[in-house]
Scaffold this active site. Structure first.
Site, PDB file in Angstrom:
ATOM      1  N   SER A   1       0.743  -1.285  -0.394  1.00 20.44           N
ATOM      2  CA  SER A   1       0.081   0.110   0.134  1.00 20.44           C
ATOM      3  C   SER A   1       1.061   0.735   0.078  1.00 20.44           C
ATOM      4  O   SER A   1       2.072   1.631   0.338  1.00 20.44           O
ATOM      5  CB  SER A   1      -1.332   0.012   1.450  1.00 20.44           C
ATOM      6  OG  SER A   1      -1.154   1.268   1.532  1.00 20.44           O
TER       7      SER A   1
ATOM      8  N   TYR B   1      -1.938  -1.844  11.297  1.00 22.78           N
ATOM      9  CA  TYR B   1      -2.828  -1.951   9.702  1.00 22.78           C
ATOM     10  C   TYR B   1      -1.469  -1.355   8.881  1.00 22.78           C
ATOM     11  O   TYR B   1      -0.774  -2.289   8.035  1.00 22.78           O
ATOM     12  CB  TYR B   1      -3.717  -1.510   9.029  1.00 22.78           C
ATOM     13  CG  TYR B   1      -4.066  -1.464   7.628  1.00 22.78           C
ATOM     14  CD1 TYR B   1      -4.458  -2.677   6.868  1.00 22.78           C
ATOM     15  CD2 TYR B   1      -3.636  -0.727   7.415  1.00 22.78           C
ATOM     16  CE1 TYR B   1      -4.357  -2.707   5.976  1.00 22.78           C
ATOM     17  CE2 TYR B   1      -4.076  -0.321   5.237  1.00 22.78           C
ATOM     18  CZ  TYR B   1      -3.802  -1.487   4.391  1.00 22.78           C
ATOM     19  OH  TYR B   1      -3.499  -2.274   3.813  1.00 22.78           O
TER      20      TYR B   1
ATOM     21  N   LYS C   1       2.102  -3.674   6.973  1.00 22.50           N
ATOM     22  CA  LYS C   1       2.168  -3.295   5.259  1.00 22.50           C
ATOM     23  C   LYS C   1       3.886  -3.256   5.482  1.00 22.50           C
ATOM     24  O   LYS C   1       4.576  -3.916   4.141  1.00 22.50           O
ATOM     25  CB  LYS C   1       1.702  -2.273   4.786  1.00 22.50           C
ATOM     26  CG  LYS C   1      -0.002  -3.390   4.730  1.00 22.50           C
ATOM     27  CD  LYS C   1       0.180  -4.031   3.569  1.00 22.50           C
ATOM     28  CE  LYS C   1      -1.361  -4.796   3.533  1.00 22.50           C
ATOM     29  NZ  LYS C   1      -1.601  -6.403   2.943  1.00 22.50           N
TER      30      LYS C   1
HETATM   31  C1  WQD Z   1      -9.889   9.141   0.809  1.00 23.01           C
HETATM   32  C2  WQD Z   1     -10.285  10.604   0.780  1.00 23.01           C
HETATM   33  C3  WQD Z   1     -10.860  10.670   3.256  1.00 23.01           C
HETATM   34  C4  WQD Z   1     -14.335   9.104   3.462  1.00 23.01           C
HETATM   35  C5  WQD Z   1      -7.283   4.022   3.075  1.00 23.01           C
HETATM   36  C6  WQD Z   1      -6.418   3.556   3.805  1.00 23.01           C
HETATM   37  C7  WQD Z   1      -5.629   3.425   3.189  1.00 23.01           C
HETATM   38  C8  WQD Z   1      -4.554   2.979   1.922  1.00 23.01           C
HETATM   39  C9  WQD Z   1      -5.664   3.945   1.113  1.00 23.01           C
HETATM   40  C10 WQD Z   1      -5.070   0.217   1.866  1.00 23.01           C
HETATM   41  C11 WQD Z   1      -9.496  10.688   2.376  1.00 23.01           C
HETATM   42  C12 WQD Z   1     -12.082  11.390   2.493  1.00 23.01           C
HETATM   43  C13 WQD Z   1     -13.826   9.593   3.352  1.00 23.01           C
HETATM   44  C14 WQD Z   1     -15.836  10.045   3.944  1.00 23.01           C
HETATM   45  C15 WQD Z   1     -14.596  11.727   3.068  1.00 23.01           C
HETATM   46  N1  WQD Z   1      -5.349   1.805   1.866  1.00 23.01           N
HETATM   47  N2  WQD Z   1     -13.368  10.423   3.252  1.00 23.01           N
HETATM   48  N3  WQD Z   1     -15.487  11.112   3.858  1.00 23.01           N
HETATM   49  O1  WQD Z   1      -7.452   7.262   4.186  1.00 23.01           O
HETATM   50  O2  WQD Z   1      -7.111   7.788   2.169  1.00 23.01           O
HETATM   51  O3  WQD Z   1      -6.739   5.904   2.971  1.00 23.01           O
HETATM   52  O4  WQD Z   1      -6.899   3.539   1.746  1.00 23.01           O
HETATM   53  O5  WQD Z   1      -4.014   0.061   2.375  1.00 23.01           O
HETATM   54  O6  WQD Z   1      -4.228   3.069   4.418  1.00 23.01           O
HETATM   55  O7  WQD Z   1      -5.953   4.348   5.212  1.00 23.01           O
HETATM   56  O8  WQD Z   1      -8.961   6.136   1.554  1.00 23.01           O
HETATM   57  O9  WQD Z   1     -11.078   6.373   0.943  1.00 23.01           O
HETATM   58  O10 WQD Z   1     -10.714   6.062   3.615  1.00 23.01           O
HETATM   59  O11 WQD Z   1     -10.523   8.418   1.440  1.00 23.01           O
HETATM   60  O12 WQD Z   1     -13.751  12.867   2.910  1.00 23.01           O
HETATM   61  O13 WQD Z   1     -16.617   9.394   4.303  1.00 23.01           O
HETATM   62  O14 WQD Z   1     -11.784  10.776   1.069  1.00 23.01           O
HETATM   63  O15 WQD Z   1     -10.719  12.056   4.158  1.00 23.01           O
HETATM   64  O16 WQD Z   1      -9.633  12.038   1.998  1.00 23.01           O
HETATM   65  P1  WQD Z   1      -7.018   7.137   2.528  1.00 23.01           P
HETATM   66  P2  WQD Z   1     -10.248   6.464   2.060  1.00 23.01           P
END
Ligand code: WQD
Length: 342
Positions: free
Chosen positions: A125, A150, A154
């Site tokens: 990741s 988590y 990784k």
């Molecule tokens: C994306 C953006 C949120 C939900 C996760 C894991 C990371 C990796 C990738 C695997 C962010 C915003 C989200 C909501 C929002 N995974 N958001 N409202 O945080 O990039 O990472 O996936 O390894 O380890 O943590 O992905 O989809 O949670 O968020 O505004 O209800 O959407 O703040 O900016 P993230 P995400």
């Protein structure tokens, strides 16, 4: 044709990879304990590829089961290892579950192949980069201290692979560092099946649009980004699945970089949360009910990948853009409404 073991094969990325392996002429063999996926995904895969893939239900944390499986399947030439726990928040609440599941499964698989040459693709990741110092982030950027158990699994798993590769040339490893996987197969027969309230942006958007959730909260609009919301490199799950096929092919050919290598798997483009919402509205024709809320603790401000290395050395490039990501995720959500898969 070569048999490839896909652990976590009924999961979101696993199921799409099974389809792409099949399309590329491989025979995927699936293992999953169904802790976060449904057996019905096998029927869905069958609807796409025309046959039911071979499936074994067991927990890879059980070393005896892994050894038994490996002994009974001597013709497996490659492994794509997805099976792992992956919820960031849950890992903070229950770190031992994450260290237990993610390490025992990996180590059991590696130990079972100690004496046999094996090609091994690992699901890593972009979380290993933390908040990068420069963008786009390249594979040689420093690995930052993980902000969750988590993320730590990784990072440590990558170290386990690298050290194991140095000690034993039977193993040929590639770790793929995914950015943000979204979207669904164009058939809308497989896609993401989040358990409970989705933590990730895309399923939250589609569930809000379909009426399962009242409104989306945008976590912060006061970041140092063009529109104030956080920026990510969203990657279509079908492109991501194809990256695994490319990695298996590179390992089969022999990777000139040696028996441990890492690749960024993203599009190279960053989209903000507000841009993602706009793109969803355009692709679906639905107005999304959302409000701006506070920042989410631990969130990265902006990250997108440099994909030069994967383009040149893996011979893979993302082909699908944000519109296809949004329209396919929406088609899948609509399919689920009429055909619930639990
Ligand atoms: C994306 C953006 C949120 C939900 C996760 C894991 C990371 C990796 C990738 C695997 C962010 C915003 C989200 C909501 C929002 N995974 N958001 N409202 O945080 O990039 O990472 O996936 O390894 O380890 O943590 O992905 O989809 O949670 O968020 O505004 O209800 O959407 O703040 O900016 P993230 P995400």
């Amino acid at each position: 044709m070569s048999k490839i073991l896909v652990t976590g094969g009924t999961g979101f990325i696993g199921s799409h990879t099974v389809v792409e392996l099949f399309n590329a002429g491989y025979t995927p063999v699936l293992v999953d304990n169904l802790s976060n996926s449904s057996i019905k995904i096998l029927d869905q895969i069958e609807k796409i590829i025309g046959e039911k893939p071979e499936f074994h239900q067991f927990d890879l944390c059980d070393a005896a089961k892994v050894n038994e499986f490996v002994a009974a399947n001597p013709d497996i030439s490659g492994i794509i290892h997805f099976a792992a726990s992956k919820a960031v928040g849950e890992s903070v609440q229950n770190p031992l579950k994450y260290y237990h599941n993610n390490f025992f499964s990996l180590i059991n698989l590696l130990e079972a192949y100690r004496e046999k040459p094996i090609n091994f693709v690992f699901s890593s990741s972009c979380t290993v980069y933390g908040e990068p110092d420069t963008l786009p982030v390249t594979e040689s950027a420093p690995v930052k201290k993980a902000t969750s158990p988590y993320g730590n699994t990784k990072q440590i798993a990558e170290e386990i692979l690298e050290e194991t590769a140095n000690a034993n040339k039977n193993y040929q490893f590639i770790a793929l560092r995914y950015f943000n996987p979204v979207g669904a197969h164009e058939s809308a027969l497989i896609g993401e099946l989040p358990l409970g309230v989705p933590q990730n942006l895309l399923p939250f958007i589609t569930q809000t649009a379909i009426g399962k959730r009242e409104k989306l909260t945008v976590f912060g609009d006061d970041y140092e980004t063009p529109d104030g919301s956080a920026v990510r490199d969203y990657i279509h799950v079908v492109d991501l699945a194809k990256a695994h096929v490319a990695a298996i092919k590179l390992l089969e050919k022999g990777n000139p970089n040696g028996n441990y290598d890492v690749f960024n798997i993203g599009t190279g483009n960053g989209y903000s949360v507000l841009e993602a919402i706009k793109a969803f509205e355009n692709a679906s024709g639905q107005k999304l009910n959302f409000e701006i809320g506070p920042r989410r603790e631990g969130d990265i401000i902006k990250v997108w990948g440099d994909v030069t290395k994967s383009t040149k050395e893996l011979g893979w490039k993302a082909e699908l853009g944000i519109d296809e990501m949004m329209s396919s995720a929406w088609a899948w959500e609509k399919y689920l409404k009429d055909n619930p898969i639990g």
